[in-house]
Design a protein around this motif. Structure first.
Motif, PDB file in Angstrom:
ATOM      1  N   PHE A 187      -1.875   1.213 -12.245  1.00 45.25           N
ATOM      2  CA  PHE A 187      -2.789   1.321 -11.190  1.00 45.25           C
ATOM      3  C   PHE A 187      -3.756   0.388 -10.492  1.00 45.25           C
ATOM      4  O   PHE A 187      -3.731  -0.034  -9.510  1.00 45.25           O
ATOM      5  CB  PHE A 187      -2.898   2.952 -10.198  1.00 45.25           C
ATOM      6  CG  PHE A 187      -2.959   2.760  -9.221  1.00 45.25           C
ATOM      7  CD1 PHE A 187      -1.808   3.166  -8.727  1.00 45.25           C
ATOM      8  CD2 PHE A 187      -4.071   3.282  -8.491  1.00 45.25           C
ATOM      9  CE1 PHE A 187      -1.948   3.588  -7.611  1.00 45.25           C
ATOM     10  CE2 PHE A 187      -3.905   3.934  -6.946  1.00 45.25           C
ATOM     11  CZ  PHE A 187      -3.184   3.630  -6.805  1.00 45.25           C
ATOM     12  N   GLU A 188      -4.987  -0.156 -10.960  1.00 41.71           N
ATOM     13  CA  GLU A 188      -5.804  -0.501 -10.930  1.00 41.71           C
ATOM     14  C   GLU A 188      -5.258  -1.734 -10.232  1.00 41.71           C
ATOM     15  O   GLU A 188      -5.994  -2.859 -10.245  1.00 41.71           O
ATOM     16  CB  GLU A 188      -7.276  -0.731 -11.934  1.00 41.71           C
ATOM     17  CG  GLU A 188      -7.627   0.973 -11.867  1.00 41.71           C
ATOM     18  CD  GLU A 188      -8.385   1.190 -11.374  1.00 41.71           C
ATOM     19  OE1 GLU A 188      -9.186   0.444 -10.027  1.00 41.71           O
ATOM     20  OE2 GLU A 188      -8.288   2.370 -10.607  1.00 41.71           O
ATOM     21  N   SER A 207     -13.253  -2.077 -10.364  1.00 37.50           N
ATOM     22  CA  SER A 207     -11.857  -1.691 -10.615  1.00 37.50           C
ATOM     23  C   SER A 207     -11.477  -1.726 -12.140  1.00 37.50           C
ATOM     24  O   SER A 207     -10.746  -0.835 -12.660  1.00 37.50           O
ATOM     25  CB  SER A 207     -10.676  -2.252  -9.444  1.00 37.50           C
ATOM     26  OG  SER A 207     -11.159  -1.570  -8.661  1.00 37.50           O
ATOM     27  N   GLN A 240       0.991  -1.067  -0.118  1.00 33.23           N
ATOM     28  CA  GLN A 240      -0.133  -0.106   0.197  1.00 33.23           C
ATOM     29  C   GLN A 240       0.652   1.512  -0.253  1.00 33.23           C
ATOM     30  O   GLN A 240       0.194   2.092  -0.298  1.00 33.23           O
ATOM     31  CB  GLN A 240      -0.944   0.092   1.058  1.00 33.23           C
ATOM     32  CG  GLN A 240      -2.141  -0.578   0.832  1.00 33.23           C
ATOM     33  CD  GLN A 240      -2.888  -1.010   2.193  1.00 33.23           C
ATOM     34  OE1 GLN A 240      -3.015  -0.773   2.906  1.00 33.23           O
ATOM     35  NE2 GLN A 240      -4.436  -1.183   1.891  1.00 33.23           N
ATOM     36  N   GLY A 266      -4.099  -2.486  -7.252  1.00 31.64           N
ATOM     37  CA  GLY A 266      -5.604  -2.870  -5.959  1.00 31.64           C
ATOM     38  C   GLY A 266      -5.452  -3.683  -6.216  1.00 31.64           C
ATOM     39  O   GLY A 266      -5.753  -3.780  -4.763  1.00 31.64           O
ATOM     40  N   TYR A 301       1.320   6.328  -7.226  1.00 32.89           N
ATOM     41  CA  TYR A 301       0.765   6.553  -7.737  1.00 32.89           C
ATOM     42  C   TYR A 301       0.474   8.392  -8.457  1.00 32.89           C
ATOM     43  O   TYR A 301       0.283   8.306  -9.249  1.00 32.89           O
ATOM     44  CB  TYR A 301      -0.761   6.530  -6.966  1.00 32.89           C
ATOM     45  CG  TYR A 301      -1.710   8.157  -7.223  1.00 32.89           C
ATOM     46  CD1 TYR A 301      -2.842   6.965  -8.231  1.00 32.89           C
ATOM     47  CD2 TYR A 301      -1.844   8.820  -7.267  1.00 32.89           C
ATOM     48  CE1 TYR A 301      -3.572   7.678  -8.326  1.00 32.89           C
ATOM     49  CE2 TYR A 301      -3.586   9.966  -7.257  1.00 32.89           C
ATOM     50  CZ  TYR A 301      -4.315   9.035  -8.270  1.00 32.89           C
ATOM     51  OH  TYR A 301      -5.053   9.894  -8.837  1.00 32.89           O
ATOM     52  N   TYR A 359     -12.376  -2.388   2.948  1.00 31.08           N
ATOM     53  CA  TYR A 359     -11.251  -1.635   3.846  1.00 31.08           C
ATOM     54  C   TYR A 359     -11.142  -1.946   5.214  1.00 31.08           C
ATOM     55  O   TYR A 359     -10.909  -1.831   6.939  1.00 31.08           O
ATOM     56  CB  TYR A 359      -9.861  -0.926   3.504  1.00 31.08           C
ATOM     57  CG  TYR A 359      -9.785  -1.639   1.897  1.00 31.08           C
ATOM     58  CD1 TYR A 359      -8.236  -2.047   2.319  1.00 31.08           C
ATOM     59  CD2 TYR A 359      -9.427  -0.393   1.153  1.00 31.08           C
ATOM     60  CE1 TYR A 359      -7.682  -2.578   1.226  1.00 31.08           C
ATOM     61  CE2 TYR A 359      -8.558  -0.986  -0.636  1.00 31.08           C
ATOM     62  CZ  TYR A 359      -7.763  -1.785  -0.138  1.00 31.08           C
ATOM     63  OH  TYR A 359      -7.197  -2.425  -1.344  1.00 31.08           O
ATOM     64  N   GLY A 398       1.704   1.680  -3.628  1.00 33.14           N
ATOM     65  CA  GLY A 398       1.640   2.222  -4.410  1.00 33.14           C
ATOM     66  C   GLY A 398       0.920   3.188  -4.212  1.00 33.14           C
ATOM     67  O   GLY A 398       0.505   5.058  -4.883  1.00 33.14           O
ATOM     68  N   VAL A 408      -3.698  -5.641  -3.933  1.00 29.86           N
ATOM     69  CA  VAL A 408      -3.721  -4.951  -2.540  1.00 29.86           C
ATOM     70  C   VAL A 408      -4.924  -6.327  -2.032  1.00 29.86           C
ATOM     71  O   VAL A 408      -5.019  -6.579  -0.657  1.00 29.86           O
ATOM     72  CB  VAL A 408      -4.115  -3.689  -2.682  1.00 29.86           C
ATOM     73  CG1 VAL A 408      -4.435  -3.358  -0.598  1.00 29.86           C
ATOM     74  CG2 VAL A 408      -2.079  -2.719  -2.558  1.00 29.86           C
ATOM     75  N   LEU A 409      -6.124  -6.198  -2.810  1.00 32.47           N
ATOM     76  CA  LEU A 409      -6.994  -6.743  -1.646  1.00 32.47           C
ATOM     77  C   LEU A 409      -6.732  -8.048  -2.117  1.00 32.47           C
ATOM     78  O   LEU A 409      -7.373  -8.993  -0.757  1.00 32.47           O
ATOM     79  CB  LEU A 409      -8.303  -6.646  -3.589  1.00 32.47           C
ATOM     80  CG  LEU A 409      -9.116  -5.721  -3.504  1.00 32.47           C
ATOM     81  CD1 LEU A 409      -9.830  -5.161  -4.556  1.00 32.47           C
ATOM     82  CD2 LEU A 409      -9.587  -4.565  -2.409  1.00 32.47           C
ATOM     83  N   HIS A 423     -14.665  -0.467  -1.953  1.00 33.49           N
ATOM     84  CA  HIS A 423     -13.754  -0.673  -1.031  1.00 33.49           C
ATOM     85  C   HIS A 423     -13.299   0.035   0.062  1.00 33.49           C
ATOM     86  O   HIS A 423     -12.941  -0.617   1.074  1.00 33.49           O
ATOM     87  CB  HIS A 423     -12.655   0.184  -2.459  1.00 33.49           C
ATOM     88  CG  HIS A 423     -12.211  -0.067  -3.389  1.00 33.49           C
ATOM     89  ND1 HIS A 423     -13.245  -0.576  -4.707  1.00 33.49           N
ATOM     90  CD2 HIS A 423     -10.665  -1.378  -4.038  1.00 33.49           C
ATOM     91  CE1 HIS A 423     -11.975  -1.169  -5.891  1.00 33.49           C
ATOM     92  NE2 HIS A 423     -10.930  -1.396  -5.221  1.00 33.49           N
TER      93      HIS A 423
END
Length: 99
Positions: free
Chosen positions: A39-40, A75, A19, A43, A26, A98, A22, A46-47, A94
């Protein structure tokens, strides 16, 4: 091999590092379409890492997967066609994931 052992014992630390990565990359990615797609993808990674981090209890795993799959789909849609409703719903999913 020590890094893999550490990652298995501390999945939350790996999630935090990804994270932070990221957040750092970014600004370089936001200006172009390939950067937005990359970037997606980050993401989505990260998920996935977040699901691995909470898999200690089956209930939390199903909640995270239930929120994570629609968030991933939105996403991907957002990366290729950023429409207002898709962006908003993706953001809500999202945030719930989180939380």
């Amino acid at each position: 091999m020590k890094v893999l052992g550490y990652a298995r014992r501390n999945p939350s630390a790996v999630l935090l590092v990804v994270q932070l990565l990221g957040v750092l990359v970014y600004p370089a990615m936001e200006g172009s379409s390939p950067g937005r797609v990359a970037f997606e993808i980050l993401g989505i990674v990260v998920l996935g890492l977040a699901v691995v981090s909470v898999r200690a209890t089956p209930g939390l795993t199903w909640v995270s997967v239930g929120l994570g799959i629609p968030a991933v789909v939105l996403s991907v849609l957002d990366a290729f066609n950023p429409a207002e409703p898709v962006v908003a719903i993706s953001g809500v999913l999202h945030a719930a994931f989180y939380f």
